[in-house]
Design a protein around this motif. Structure first.
Motif, PDB file in Angstrom:
ATOM      1  N   ALA A  22       0.830  -1.206   0.000  1.00  7.14           N
ATOM      2  CA  ALA A  22       0.000   0.000   0.000  1.00  7.14           C
ATOM      3  C   ALA A  22       0.868   1.261   0.000  1.00  7.14           C
ATOM      4  CB  ALA A  22      -0.937  -0.012   1.203  1.00  7.14           C
ATOM      5  N   VAL A  27      -1.668   3.782  -2.048  1.00  4.16           N
ATOM      6  CA  VAL A  27      -3.103   3.518  -1.926  1.00  4.16           C
ATOM      7  C   VAL A  27      -3.395   3.025  -0.510  1.00  4.16           C
ATOM      8  CG1 VAL A  27      -3.341   2.947  -4.373  1.00  4.16           C
ATOM      9  CG2 VAL A  27      -2.859   1.124  -2.719  1.00  4.16           C
ATOM     10  N   LYS A  30      -7.144  -1.327   2.135  1.00  6.82           N
ATOM     11  CA  LYS A  30      -8.320  -2.014   1.601  1.00  6.82           C
ATOM     12  C   LYS A  30      -8.210  -2.194   0.094  1.00  6.82           C
ATOM     13  CE  LYS A  30     -12.388  -3.860   1.604  1.00  6.82           C
ATOM     14  NZ  LYS A  30     -12.547  -5.246   2.091  1.00  6.82           N
ATOM     15  N   THR A  31      -7.636  -1.209  -0.578  1.00  2.71           N
ATOM     16  CA  THR A  31      -7.465  -1.308  -2.033  1.00  2.71           C
ATOM     17  C   THR A  31      -6.528  -2.463  -2.391  1.00  2.71           C
ATOM     18  OG1 THR A  31      -7.838   1.059  -2.319  1.00  2.71           O
ATOM     19  CG2 THR A  31      -6.697  -0.090  -4.104  1.00  2.71           C
ATOM     20  N   ARG A  34      -8.345  -5.713  -1.993  1.00  6.23           N
ATOM     21  CA  ARG A  34      -9.254  -5.991  -3.108  1.00  6.23           C
ATOM     22  C   ARG A  34      -8.504  -6.539  -4.312  1.00  6.23           C
ATOM     23  NH1 ARG A  34     -12.766  -0.458  -2.422  1.00  6.23           N
ATOM     24  NH2 ARG A  34     -14.388  -1.316  -1.053  1.00  6.23           N
ATOM     25  N   VAL A  35      -7.362  -5.966  -4.623  1.00  3.42           N
ATOM     26  CA  VAL A  35      -6.573  -6.444  -5.766  1.00  3.42           C
ATOM     27  C   VAL A  35      -6.076  -7.865  -5.516  1.00  3.42           C
ATOM     28  CG1 VAL A  35      -4.470  -6.084  -7.118  1.00  3.42           C
ATOM     29  CG2 VAL A  35      -5.883  -4.118  -6.474  1.00  3.42           C
ATOM     30  N   VAL A  42     -11.930  -1.513  -8.031  1.00  7.48           N
ATOM     31  CA  VAL A  42     -10.617  -0.897  -8.202  1.00  7.48           C
ATOM     32  C   VAL A  42     -10.467  -0.502  -9.663  1.00  7.48           C
ATOM     33  CG1 VAL A  42      -8.123  -1.173  -7.937  1.00  7.48           C
ATOM     34  CG2 VAL A  42      -9.680  -2.367  -6.374  1.00  7.48           C
ATOM     35  N   THR A  43     -10.033   0.722  -9.925  1.00  9.37           N
ATOM     36  CA  THR A  43      -9.851   1.172 -11.307  1.00  9.37           C
ATOM     37  C   THR A  43      -8.655   0.455 -11.929  1.00  9.37           C
ATOM     38  OG1 THR A  43      -8.355   2.982 -10.745  1.00  9.37           O
ATOM     39  CG2 THR A  43     -10.727   3.454 -10.677  1.00  9.37           C
ATOM     40  N   THR A  46      -5.281   1.989 -10.895  1.00 17.11           N
ATOM     41  CA  THR A  46      -4.901   1.680  -9.509  1.00 17.11           C
ATOM     42  C   THR A  46      -4.470   0.222  -9.383  1.00 17.11           C
ATOM     43  OG1 THR A  46      -6.429   3.349  -8.650  1.00 17.11           O
ATOM     44  CG2 THR A  46      -5.706   1.646  -7.114  1.00 17.11           C
ATOM     45  N   GLU A  47      -5.217  -0.667 -10.053  1.00 21.01           N
ATOM     46  CA  GLU A  47      -4.865  -2.085 -10.004  1.00 21.01           C
ATOM     47  C   GLU A  47      -3.465  -2.307 -10.583  1.00 21.01           C
ATOM     48  OE1 GLU A  47      -6.553  -6.460 -11.471  1.00 21.01           O
ATOM     49  OE2 GLU A  47      -7.638  -4.617 -11.996  1.00 21.01           O
ATOM     50  N   VAL A  50      -0.853  -1.174  -8.007  1.00 25.50           N
ATOM     51  CA  VAL A  50      -0.754  -2.143  -6.905  1.00 25.50           C
ATOM     52  C   VAL A  50      -0.009  -3.383  -7.368  1.00 25.50           C
ATOM     53  CG1 VAL A  50      -2.073  -3.681  -5.397  1.00 25.50           C
ATOM     54  CG2 VAL A  50      -2.816  -1.303  -5.709  1.00 25.50           C
TER      55      VAL A  50
END
Length: 345
Positions: A22, A27, A30-31, A34-35, A42-43, A46-47, A50
């Motif tokens: 993160a 980010v 939590k993001t 999710r990935v 997640v856009t 952003t993915e 990450v």
């Protein structure tokens, strides 16, 4: 002496964590979660950031912590009839691919068509806390699995329905496929068609025999004594059955084989037979198209059977389904030459 590759570590000398990912990606925690877990929200940009951070740090998800949190072992069991049977190769591979996509490990074993061995294997997998089972039944009483299912072990049956319990099942249309295969032989002029199948207690064998009888009945033909032989698929037994049908004053002019193992043995018998005999087999098999003539078959999609069962299993694990359901997958007649041989005049 070769050097052992070092594990990635963060600045504290520990393995990289989601917090490290993160921080590097800029980010929230939590993001990253999710990935890592393939969750939506997640856009793409952003993915990508990450994932780049994950790759750069060498981060690996801690499945042990995930198991403790969710109460799962991230593993499923597959109980097959015979791992050596070519039919089960694509089925097993399809189950494994779905399991992998859901972050789960597949453990499989063979029942060798022995109901007691099936029971022992299924319960052994449950004792190792698999989250779910995909079972190709060898027996016809599965009440022994009721306590496991009640305890949360998702269970789906394939190829044959469960006995004594209400459970999801994924089947090929054995009745419809056999009826179509025999009708194909009848359409090419045959009136004496033999059927060699597996043991009558097996659901698929019984359904294919039913399809064979239905096709003959639709054509106004009553099967004669000696036209039908059910039993183990041992080559010696199948060869004896075929030779018996092909002898006598009114031998059969065509044979419908109940599965790929039976078909292969019948092909060997027919290569030494003095007159042409038509053949249609249930199940495709390797090199069937390269024989002369090629073997006409009723093909079932083993991979789709496995895929459908595994997807249903993970639906159950996710809690998105409640009632049991039967899935009936279609078969496909592939004409290659052996089923198109007409009876000798």
């Amino acid at each position: 002496m070769a050097k052992t590759a070092r594990r990635p570590v963060n600045r504290y000398g520990n393995r990289p964590t989601m917090k490290d990912v993160a921080a590097r990606a800029g980010v929230g925690l939590k993001t990253v979660s999710r990935v890592v877990n393939g969750e939506p929200g997640v856009t793409p940009d952003t993915e990508r950031r990450v994932q780049e951070a994950i790759d750069a740090l060498g981060f690996r998800r801690n499945d042990s912590a995930r198991v403790l949190r969710k109460g799962r072992t991230a593993s499923i069991g597959l109980v097959l009839e015979d791992l050596a049977d070519p039919f089960y190769g694509p089925l097993s591979r399809a189950v494994e691919e779905v399991a992998r996509a859901h972050g789960a490990l597949l453990i499989n074993g063979s029942s060798a068509e022995d109901p007691e061995r099936e029971r022992e294997l299924a319960l052994a997998l449950c004792a190792r806390r698999v989250d779910g089972l995909v079972v190709i039944p060898a027996g016809d009483d599965h009440r022994y699995l009721q306590p496991e299912i009640a305890a949360g072990v998702a269970t789906v049956f394939v190829d044959r329905p469960a006995g004594g319990i209400d459970a999801d099942v994924v089947l090929s249309d054995s009745f419809g496929g056999a009826s179509e295969g025999v009708a194909h032989l009848l359409a090419h002029g045959h009136r004496r068609v033999g059927f060699i199948g597996d043991m009558p207690r097996i659901h698929t064998a019984a359904e294919r025999l039913r399809g064979y009888r239905a096709a003959l009945e639709d054509a106004g033909i009553t099967p004669q004594e000696g036209w039908v032989s059910l039993g183990v698929t041992d080559p010696d037994r199948v060869a004896r059955a075929a030779l018996t049908m092909l002898s006598g004053p009114e031998p059969v002019t065509a044979i419908f084989a109940g599965n790929n193992r039976v078909t292969v043995t019948v092909v060997r018998v027919l290569t030494e037979h003095p007159r042409p005999v038509a053949l249609v087999g249930f199940d495709d098999f390797e090199l069937a198209d390269l024989l002369s003539p090629g073997v006409t078959v009723v093909a079932q999609d083993a991979a789709q059977l496995g895929r459908t069962a595994a997807l249903r299993l993970f639906q159950r694990l996710d809690g998105t389904v409640n009632r049991s359901e039967q899935f009936l997958l279609p078969t496909r007649l592939i004409a290659r030459g052996s089923g198109e041989i007409r009876p000798a005049v």
